[in-house]
Design a protein around this motif. Structure first.
Motif, PDB file in Angstrom:
ATOM      1  N   SER A 125       0.665  -1.095   0.033  1.00 53.36           N
ATOM      2  CA  SER A 125      -0.038   0.208   0.095  1.00 53.36           C
ATOM      3  C   SER A 125       0.873   1.245   0.062  1.00 53.36           C
ATOM      4  CB  SER A 125      -0.923   0.055   1.387  1.00 53.36           C
ATOM      5  OG  SER A 125      -1.664   1.071   1.471  1.00 53.36           O
ATOM      6  N   SER A 126       1.758   1.449   0.790  1.00 51.29           N
ATOM      7  CA  SER A 126       2.766   2.378   0.991  1.00 51.29           C
ATOM      8  C   SER A 126       3.333   2.697  -0.391  1.00 51.29           C
ATOM      9  CB  SER A 126       3.787   2.495   1.967  1.00 51.29           C
ATOM     10  OG  SER A 126       4.627   1.387   1.766  1.00 51.29           O
ATOM     11  N   ALA A 127       3.970   1.672  -1.108  1.00 47.68           N
ATOM     12  CA  ALA A 127       4.750   1.689  -2.344  1.00 47.68           C
ATOM     13  C   ALA A 127       3.879   2.312  -3.403  1.00 47.68           C
ATOM     14  CB  ALA A 127       5.142   0.732  -2.923  1.00 47.68           C
ATOM     15  N   SER A 128       2.430   1.968  -3.397  1.00 48.81           N
ATOM     16  CA  SER A 128       1.397   2.427  -4.495  1.00 48.81           C
ATOM     17  C   SER A 128       0.996   3.968  -4.076  1.00 48.81           C
ATOM     18  CB  SER A 128       0.166   1.589  -4.209  1.00 48.81           C
ATOM     19  OG  SER A 128       0.495   0.284  -4.690  1.00 48.81           O
ATOM     20  N   CYS A 129       1.028   4.284  -2.860  1.00 45.27           N
ATOM     21  CA  CYS A 129       0.797   5.713  -2.454  1.00 45.27           C
ATOM     22  C   CYS A 129       1.852   6.494  -2.877  1.00 45.27           C
ATOM     23  CB  CYS A 129       0.587   5.866  -1.027  1.00 45.27           C
ATOM     24  SG  CYS A 129      -1.066   5.180  -0.464  1.00 45.27           S
ATOM     25  N   PHE A 130       2.941   6.083  -2.549  1.00 47.49           N
ATOM     26  CA  PHE A 130       4.146   7.134  -3.152  1.00 47.49           C
ATOM     27  C   PHE A 130       4.413   7.094  -4.696  1.00 47.49           C
ATOM     28  CE2 PHE A 130       5.925   5.224   1.162  1.00 47.49           C
ATOM     29  CZ  PHE A 130       5.260   6.117   1.861  1.00 47.49           C
ATOM     30  N   SER A 146      13.106   5.827 -14.627  1.00 52.06           N
ATOM     31  CA  SER A 146      14.049   5.695 -13.733  1.00 52.06           C
ATOM     32  C   SER A 146      13.959   6.598 -12.502  1.00 52.06           C
ATOM     33  CB  SER A 146      15.432   5.275 -14.130  1.00 52.06           C
ATOM     34  OG  SER A 146      15.640   6.455 -14.902  1.00 52.06           O
ATOM     35  N   GLN A 147      13.739   8.001 -13.026  1.00 47.65           N
ATOM     36  CA  GLN A 147      13.905   9.094 -11.918  1.00 47.65           C
ATOM     37  C   GLN A 147      12.662   9.041 -11.329  1.00 47.65           C
ATOM     38  OE1 GLN A 147      14.488  12.424 -15.132  1.00 47.65           O
ATOM     39  NE2 GLN A 147      16.185  12.568 -14.073  1.00 47.65           N
ATOM     40  N   LEU A 148      11.517   8.699 -11.936  1.00 53.61           N
ATOM     41  CA  LEU A 148      10.142   8.827 -11.319  1.00 53.61           C
ATOM     42  C   LEU A 148      10.184   7.508 -10.134  1.00 53.61           C
ATOM     43  CD1 LEU A 148       7.578   9.506 -14.062  1.00 53.61           C
ATOM     44  CD2 LEU A 148       7.943  10.725 -12.066  1.00 53.61           C
ATOM     45  N   ILE A 149      10.577   6.492 -10.639  1.00 54.60           N
ATOM     46  CA  ILE A 149      10.736   5.426  -9.743  1.00 54.60           C
ATOM     47  C   ILE A 149      11.627   5.371  -8.561  1.00 54.60           C
ATOM     48  CG2 ILE A 149      11.722   2.912  -9.457  1.00 54.60           C
ATOM     49  CD1 ILE A 149      10.510   2.525 -12.615  1.00 54.60           C
ATOM     50  N   ASP A 150      12.801   6.146  -8.823  1.00 49.68           N
ATOM     51  CA  ASP A 150      13.702   6.437  -7.758  1.00 49.68           C
ATOM     52  C   ASP A 150      12.998   7.536  -6.601  1.00 49.68           C
ATOM     53  OD1 ASP A 150      16.523   6.384  -6.492  1.00 49.68           O
ATOM     54  OD2 ASP A 150      16.442   8.457  -6.790  1.00 49.68           O
ATOM     55  N   LEU A 151      12.511   8.480  -7.447  1.00 51.24           N
ATOM     56  CA  LEU A 151      11.644   9.629  -6.423  1.00 51.24           C
ATOM     57  C   LEU A 151      10.721   8.771  -5.536  1.00 51.24           C
ATOM     58  CD1 LEU A 151      11.177  12.317  -9.046  1.00 51.24           C
ATOM     59  CD2 LEU A 151      12.203  12.617  -6.651  1.00 51.24           C
ATOM     60  N   ALA A 152       9.907   8.097  -6.234  1.00 50.84           N
ATOM     61  CA  ALA A 152       8.873   6.844  -5.246  1.00 50.84           C
ATOM     62  C   ALA A 152       9.637   6.167  -4.122  1.00 50.84           C
ATOM     63  CB  ALA A 152       8.008   6.139  -6.303  1.00 50.84           C
ATOM     64  N   ARG A 153      10.575   5.629  -4.682  1.00 51.40           N
ATOM     65  CA  ARG A 153      11.441   4.608  -3.633  1.00 51.40           C
ATOM     66  C   ARG A 153      11.856   5.423  -2.422  1.00 51.40           C
ATOM     67  NH1 ARG A 153      16.043   1.147  -5.681  1.00 51.40           N
ATOM     68  NH2 ARG A 153      16.004   0.653  -3.276  1.00 51.40           N
ATOM     69  N   ASP A 154      12.130   6.824  -2.655  1.00 54.57           N
ATOM     70  CA  ASP A 154      12.499   7.372  -1.471  1.00 54.57           C
ATOM     71  C   ASP A 154      11.280   7.418  -0.545  1.00 54.57           C
ATOM     72  OD1 ASP A 154      14.990   8.346  -1.828  1.00 54.57           O
ATOM     73  OD2 ASP A 154      14.422  10.393  -2.281  1.00 54.57           O
ATOM     74  N   GLY A 155      10.082   7.556  -0.859  1.00 53.62           N
ATOM     75  CA  GLY A 155       9.093   7.319   0.140  1.00 53.62           C
ATOM     76  C   GLY A 155       9.298   6.065   0.972  1.00 53.62           C
ATOM     77  N   GLU A 156       9.526   4.878   0.208  1.00 52.35           N
ATOM     78  CA  GLU A 156       9.644   3.492   0.808  1.00 52.35           C
ATOM     79  C   GLU A 156      11.087   3.663   1.516  1.00 52.35           C
ATOM     80  OE1 GLU A 156       7.746   0.135   0.191  1.00 52.35           O
ATOM     81  OE2 GLU A 156       6.888   1.967   0.592  1.00 52.35           O
ATOM     82  N   HIS A 160      10.599   2.961   5.786  1.00 48.52           N
ATOM     83  CA  HIS A 160      11.294   1.654   6.198  1.00 48.52           C
ATOM     84  C   HIS A 160      12.676   1.964   6.962  1.00 48.52           C
ATOM     85  CE1 HIS A 160       7.690  -0.615   4.968  1.00 48.52           C
ATOM     86  NE2 HIS A 160       7.941   0.040   3.636  1.00 48.52           N
ATOM     87  N   ALA A 161      13.030   3.160   6.641  1.00 48.83           N
ATOM     88  CA  ALA A 161      14.572   3.310   7.026  1.00 48.83           C
ATOM     89  C   ALA A 161      15.535   2.253   6.463  1.00 48.83           C
ATOM     90  CB  ALA A 161      14.705   3.585   8.580  1.00 48.83           C
ATOM     91  N   ASN A 162      15.378   2.261   5.250  1.00 46.23           N
ATOM     92  CA  ASN A 162      16.045   0.949   4.563  1.00 46.23           C
ATOM     93  C   ASN A 162      16.347   1.650   3.009  1.00 46.23           C
ATOM     94  OD1 ASN A 162      16.966  -1.095   3.245  1.00 46.23           O
ATOM     95  ND2 ASN A 162      15.728  -2.606   4.179  1.00 46.23           N
ATOM     96  N   ALA A 163      17.615   1.668   2.764  1.00 45.37           N
ATOM     97  CA  ALA A 163      18.125   2.106   1.383  1.00 45.37           C
ATOM     98  C   ALA A 163      17.398   1.127   0.306  1.00 45.37           C
ATOM     99  CB  ALA A 163      19.701   2.293   1.455  1.00 45.37           C
ATOM    100  N   GLY A 164      17.283  -0.116   0.633  1.00 45.02           N
ATOM    101  CA  GLY A 164      17.042  -0.912  -0.303  1.00 45.02           C
ATOM    102  C   GLY A 164      15.622  -1.054  -0.576  1.00 45.02           C
ATOM    103  N   ALA A 165      14.780  -0.395   0.081  1.00 45.60           N
ATOM    104  CA  ALA A 165      13.161  -0.695   0.432  1.00 45.60           C
ATOM    105  C   ALA A 165      12.565  -0.303  -1.228  1.00 45.60           C
ATOM    106  CB  ALA A 165      12.496   0.166   1.343  1.00 45.60           C
ATOM    107  N   GLY A 166      11.583  -0.960  -1.486  1.00 44.82           N
ATOM    108  CA  GLY A 166      10.931  -0.520  -2.409  1.00 44.82           C
ATOM    109  C   GLY A 166      11.255  -0.974  -4.022  1.00 44.82           C
ATOM    110  N   SER A 167      12.267  -1.794  -3.974  1.00 51.87           N
ATOM    111  CA  SER A 167      12.894  -1.956  -5.546  1.00 51.87           C
ATOM    112  C   SER A 167      11.857  -2.583  -6.237  1.00 51.87           C
ATOM    113  CB  SER A 167      14.162  -3.214  -5.090  1.00 51.87           C
ATOM    114  OG  SER A 167      15.126  -2.454  -4.317  1.00 51.87           O
TER     115      SER A 167
END
Length: 337
Positions: A125-130, A146-156, A160-167
């Protein structure tokens, strides 16, 4: 302006993907929605409708300040030092990056975020919202996928306080359809047209992903040979399950889903209610079933023939579960005026 992004389920590969193996996800027909309107103020006003309409407002200097904190702080410390309500921090981070790195301003807008995706259940749910949020603010500007995905991944990353989240979650919500991921090859869209019957069965509250990932990490520390053998078998399920989907052989796909669940159970990330759903699925003629996401509760995904999906959903409901039918969402994040 309104943008939607689909929810995401995991067909194969949870936990093993953390150790370099392949996973596979599918976007489905439950959506997060972000809408915007002119607010008439030189600030960004965020409204989280599913949190009783909680709202927060920031001016330009506050957004710039958040960006500076994000760039300077470790993820583990960033949210604690942000000085704004926790649920808003991922959205503010995305908005601040868009403004400070790409010159795309959300000032003067009121943005409302809502979702029909069960929260903290294993449907991303959170990944979809971001994803919906990033696409809404960037609409009309020339940013790459790739830029949009990276921006949304920043939300994840922040949530989650995890640099690898949301891949895989964000990539799947963005592109739609079937997406595979491994640390070696990254996220890849799969050209699969299969549209099976799918039932989501919500078993109730789940453990945090960090907790179940930690549980698997401790198992691997104490018994590395066993854990690595299970990871290889899960990887085999992902590879062969994908191949069966490409051929449209849902019986084979289902058999690998059942096997994948048993392997995850061996890693200690299932629970009694998830196992009950899988047992009911087998007894009721489903093609396959498994937990989805981090496990320890949350949803199970049940694979069925399309003309059997409604009967199976009713079976789970009669047995005390919340169950609903979903369909593959092949278009990913999309917007309308």
């Amino acid at each position: 302006m309104e943008t939607k992004a689909p929810g995401v389920i995991k067909l194969f590969g949870e936990h093993a993907v953390v150790y370099g193996r392949q996973s596979m996800a599918l976007a489905v027909s439950r959506y997060a929605t972000c809408s915007s309107e002119i607010a008439g103020k030189n600030s960004l006003r965020l409204v989280l409708r599913d949190l009783d309409g909680a709202a927060f407002e920031l001016k330009e200097d506050e957004l710039c300040g958040m960006y500076a904190k994000y760039k300077e702080s470790a993820l583990s410390a960033y949210s604690k030092s942000a000085g704004i309500p926790t649920d808003f921090i991922p959205f503010v981070t995305i908005a601040s990056r868009l403004m400070c790195e790409h010159g795309i301003s959300a000032l003067g807008k009121r943005v409302v975020v809502s979702s029909e995706i069960p929260v903290r259940s294993g449907m991303s749910s959170s990944a979809s919202c971001f994803t919906a949020f990033a696409c809404l603010l960037a609409n009309g500007h020339q940013l790459s996928d790739s830029q949009l995905i990276d921006l949304a991944r920043d939300g994840e990353r922040v949530a989650h306080a995890n640099a690898g989240a949301g891949s895989i979650d964000v990539s799947t919500a963005f592109y739609g359809g079937y997406v595979t991921f491994s640390s070696g090859s990254g996220a890849r869209r799969e050209r699969i047209a299969s549209s099976p019957g799918l039932i989501i069965v919500n078993t109730g509250p789940k453990l945090s992903t960090a907790e179940t990932v930690g549980r698997v990490a401790r198992l691997r520390e104490t018994n590395p040979q066993f854990a690595d053998r299970v990871f290889e078998e899960i990887n085999d399920c992902a590879i062969k399950g994908r191949a069966a989907l490409e051929k449209g052989d849902l019986n084979i796909v289902g058999s690998y889903m059942f096997r994948n669940h048993e392997l995850l159970r061996g890693l200690g990330v299932s629970n009694d209610r998830l196992d009950r759903v899988v047992s009911l699925s087998k007894a009721s003629g489903a093609l396959g079933a498994k937990l989805s996401g981090g496990g320890g509760g949350g949803i199970a995904v049940v694979l069925a023939k399309k003309d059997e999906a409604e009967r199976l959903a009713l079976t789970f409901i009669k047995n005390g579960f919340d169950a609903f039918i979903v369909h593959p969402s092949m278009t990913g994040a999309s917007g309308s005026k």
